[in-house]
Enzyme design. Sequence first.
Site, PDB file in Angstrom:
ATOM      1  N   ARG A   1      10.516  43.103  49.522  1.00  0.00           N
ATOM      2  CA  ARG A   1      11.463  44.100  50.557  1.00  0.00           C
ATOM      3  C   ARG A   1      12.033  43.150  51.026  1.00  0.00           C
ATOM      4  NH1 ARG A   1       7.056  43.853  55.182  1.00  0.00           N
ATOM      5  NH2 ARG A   1       8.520  44.309  55.880  1.00  0.00           N
TER       6      ARG A   1
ATOM      7  N   LYS B   1      -2.901  40.438  58.237  1.00  0.00           N
ATOM      8  CA  LYS B   1      -2.500  39.446  58.078  1.00  0.00           C
ATOM      9  C   LYS B   1      -3.126  38.771  59.650  1.00  0.00           C
ATOM     10  CE  LYS B   1       1.424  38.495  57.489  1.00  0.00           C
ATOM     11  NZ  LYS B   1       2.705  38.289  57.109  1.00  0.00           N
TER      12      LYS B   1
ATOM     13  N   SER C   1       2.242  44.849  57.557  1.00  0.00           N
ATOM     14  CA  SER C   1       2.007  43.078  57.001  1.00  0.00           C
ATOM     15  C   SER C   1       1.291  41.856  57.963  1.00  0.00           C
ATOM     16  CB  SER C   1       3.830  43.158  57.006  1.00  0.00           C
ATOM     17  OG  SER C   1       4.147  41.501  56.792  1.00  0.00           O
TER      18      SER C   1
ATOM     19  N   HIS D   1       0.205  36.100  67.405  1.00  0.00           N
ATOM     20  CA  HIS D   1       1.822  36.473  67.068  1.00  0.00           C
ATOM     21  C   HIS D   1       2.670  36.594  67.347  1.00  0.00           C
ATOM     22  CE1 HIS D   1       3.259  37.080  63.258  1.00  0.00           C
ATOM     23  NE2 HIS D   1       4.168  37.949  64.139  1.00  0.00           N
TER      24      HIS D   1
ATOM     25  N   ASP E   1       0.035  41.824  50.518  1.00  0.00           N
ATOM     26  CA  ASP E   1       1.491  41.952  51.593  1.00  0.00           C
ATOM     27  C   ASP E   1       2.372  40.808  51.545  1.00  0.00           C
ATOM     28  OD1 ASP E   1       3.399  41.889  54.275  1.00  0.00           O
ATOM     29  OD2 ASP E   1       2.181  40.071  54.158  1.00  0.00           O
TER      30      ASP E   1
HETATM   31  N1  URA Z   1       6.821  39.235  59.405  1.00  0.00           N
HETATM   32  C1  URA Z   1       5.525  39.626  58.984  1.00  0.00           C
HETATM   33  O1  URA Z   1       4.999  38.880  58.353  1.00  0.00           O
HETATM   34  N2  URA Z   1       5.970  40.624  57.952  1.00  0.00           N
HETATM   35  C2  URA Z   1       7.387  41.583  57.978  1.00  0.00           C
HETATM   36  O2  URA Z   1       7.126  42.890  57.054  1.00  0.00           O
HETATM   37  C3  URA Z   1       7.893  40.883  59.025  1.00  0.00           C
HETATM   38  C4  URA Z   1       8.260  40.159  59.873  1.00  0.00           C
END
Ligand code: URA
Length: 462
Positions: free
Chosen positions: A173, A192, A188, A87, A166
């Site tokens: 947010r 995932k 967050s 990621h 999320d």
């Molecule tokens: N990417 C995400 O998946 N979550 C965040 O909070 C910021 C960037």
Amino acid sequence: MEDPPVIPARIIEAKRDGLAVPVERLRAFLDGYLQGTVEDYHLSAFLMATYFQGLTPAETDVFVRAMVESGARMDLSYLPGPRVDKHSTGGVGDKVSLVLAPLAAEMGLFVPMMSGRGLGHTTGTLDKLEAIPGFDTALSLDAFRRVLESVGCAMIGQTHEIAPLDRRIYGLRDVTATVPIIPLIAASIMSKKLAEDLDGLLLDVKVGDGAFIPEEDRALELARTMVMVGEERGLRTTALLTAMDRPLGRAVGNGLETAEAIRCLAGEGPEDLEELCVREVEEMVALTRPDRPRTEIEAEVRAALGSGRALDRFVRMVEAQGGDPSVVEDPTRLEDAPLRDTVVATEEGLVKEVRPRPLGVGVVTLGGGRLRTGDAIDLSVGFEVLVSVGDRVVPGQPLGMVHARDGDGMRRGIEILRDAVQMGSGDAGELRPLISHRVDASGVTTADPTSGKTHRPDGARR
Ligand code: URA
């Protein structure tokens, strides 16, 4: 005895005043949000209090658990090999995933990649893949599993089934100026990834002007928090801090980046992109085979890239996901913008800076990025930077190219490129090492500026 019902204002108050929120109360608050007894305004107020007070590791853990448990978890145990994903926190010109996924698959890993779209000044992997005509980034989970098994890698968008809590919290947010909370960013991202049923995870945390978090200390804190979250749940996790004080590679803009990634898979560089892809795949292999000598893994990864096998695997993935493989064989067939112009140096001088952020914002200005989730974008526009920091240029020498849809875009694109490539005299500024820090369960190691390799403070190589 049953727990008393959660009173949202008391939870918000505790966080506002910097008191630790009891973990079971915080969990009840989040469950209440999912069930509709806690409202958006409650959670928004809690998020703003968190922006100032932070989250303890125990509170972060509650968020991670609640997010993962709010949705489905994939079962990839049918795959006959280790599952490892990567990621990136996102940067300008970051097309690593397109090269890395087939290259890692070539090394015997299964790469179940769920990626995002570009938002803000960074482009996203899904948009780059969709520059390939027909490429389907919205496969069903069943189809995704089949492509993964037959090809070794598959790339799709985040499905609604994964971590819906999320998704809802991120939505809040985004509109309440509470995205930059490091433990929540970590929760967050990691929620995932934890739902992906992985054996290992590599995190590429970008640092510098073009990064989502430009400051090194905060990027390092994010990397440490994510590694801690992963390792606490038994997911072997390594993070690299990588340079975003200049664009990665030369192309910035979706289709242009896709073409550059294909050329990189064909062994044509550019050097920084190739190096980062090789080093990241090496880390991914090492996550599942820590016993193997690094030099041996690195040599194998370079051989896989040089042999064209990773490119063949990319073609197989494109075909399996409905895309037109002929554009991979000939990337000049990817749609190009109607107008192309070269920006040249007007005087002799030194390239002091190639600023990534103006180029990233510039792609949005040209119509190639989103102001809001869901906006349609132009995949063909963008920039090619033809010089690097430290180059001496002479009048008339090309600095870069602008690819634009119309005359107005071209005029603006030329200004943006001129602003991004800063010329001057004297010495060029120091660039960040391509990889400056490596974070794993045992701690942080920093880069050796002479070799670009990271080393432990005791002198032992990684
Ligand atoms: N990417 C995400 O998946 N979550 C965040 O909070 C910021 C960037």
